[in-house]
Design a protein around this motif. Sequence first.
Motif, short mmCIF file in Angstrom:
data_model
loop_
_atom_site.label_atom_id
_atom_site.label_comp_id
_atom_site.label_asym_id
_atom_site.label_seq_id
_atom_site.Cartn_x
_atom_site.Cartn_y
_atom_site.Cartn_z
N SER A 76 -5.76 -50.88 -13.97
CA SER A 76 -5.92 -51.78 -15.55
C SER A 76 -7.09 -51.17 -16.17
N GLN A 115 4.89 -51.89 -26.26
CA GLN A 115 4.22 -53.10 -26.57
C GLN A 115 5.25 -54.24 -26.79
N LEU A 149 0.26 -51.17 -23.85
CA LEU A 149 -0.16 -50.24 -22.92
C LEU A 149 0.03 -48.68 -23.34
N LEU A 164 -5.09 -50.60 -22.42
CA LEU A 164 -4.62 -51.70 -21.74
C LEU A 164 -4.97 -52.85 -22.64
N ASP A 165 -4.15 -53.47 -23.59
CA ASP A 165 -4.68 -54.28 -24.49
C ASP A 165 -3.98 -55.51 -24.29
N ASP A 166 -4.49 -56.56 -23.58
CA ASP A 166 -3.68 -57.75 -23.11
C ASP A 166 -3.78 -58.38 -24.63
N THR A 212 3.26 -45.47 -26.15
CA THR A 212 2.76 -46.77 -26.06
C THR A 212 4.04 -47.83 -26.02
N ARG A 251 2.26 -54.45 -18.02
CA ARG A 251 1.22 -54.54 -17.84
C ARG A 251 0.54 -53.59 -16.51
N GLN A 252 1.37 -53.92 -15.42
CA GLN A 252 1.11 -53.11 -14.23
C GLN A 252 1.38 -51.80 -14.43
N PHE A 253 0.55 -50.98 -14.49
CA PHE A 253 0.32 -49.49 -14.68
C PHE A 253 0.84 -48.87 -13.39
N TRP A 269 5.30 -59.14 -20.48
CA TRP A 269 4.01 -58.30 -20.71
C TRP A 269 3.49 -58.30 -19.12
N ARG A 297 -0.95 -56.87 -26.34
CA ARG A 297 0.23 -56.64 -25.34
C ARG A 297 0.81 -55.19 -25.44
#
Length: 145
Positions: free
Chosen positions: A46, A95, A76, A69-71, A93, A22-24, A18, A74
């Motif tokens: 983010s 995930q 994006l 972005l939902d940490d 998405t 998560r690094q767009f 993740w 997990r």
Amino acid sequence: MAQAYWSSVFTSSAADLWAVIRQFNGLPDWHPAIQSSELVEGDSASAPGAVRVLTGTDNSIYRERLVGLDDARRALTYEIIDSPLPVRGYRSTLQVWPIADTGGAFLTWHALFDAADGHTPEQAAAAITEGAYAPAIAALHQAVR
């Protein structure tokens, strides 16, 4: 509406995978077809609404917007604004799921879209899964260990 889907099991933890996903604006770090990424809209890579311009290794240009972005989950989600891909209305998405018995991770990459004029849904889906997802996830295995 067409769809594309790819998934893979990783030996790395869900947290480690993740951290990369998560690094767009970090796609060039692991996607073999992307040579650069520039954030052109938004205050943060983010924050939903951020827009990146990707340059492919063949010098093709892609404009994509971060939708969510939902940490905690997990996940994006992004959409393609403009690209040479044979798709319209593309929303995707990625995930990451933890695997309890091994400590590894499971990644899913799913998109819904319409085929662009002159292409069948099957052609568009193949361009996404075979041309983008499969090589990207194979390279991601090398980037995240």
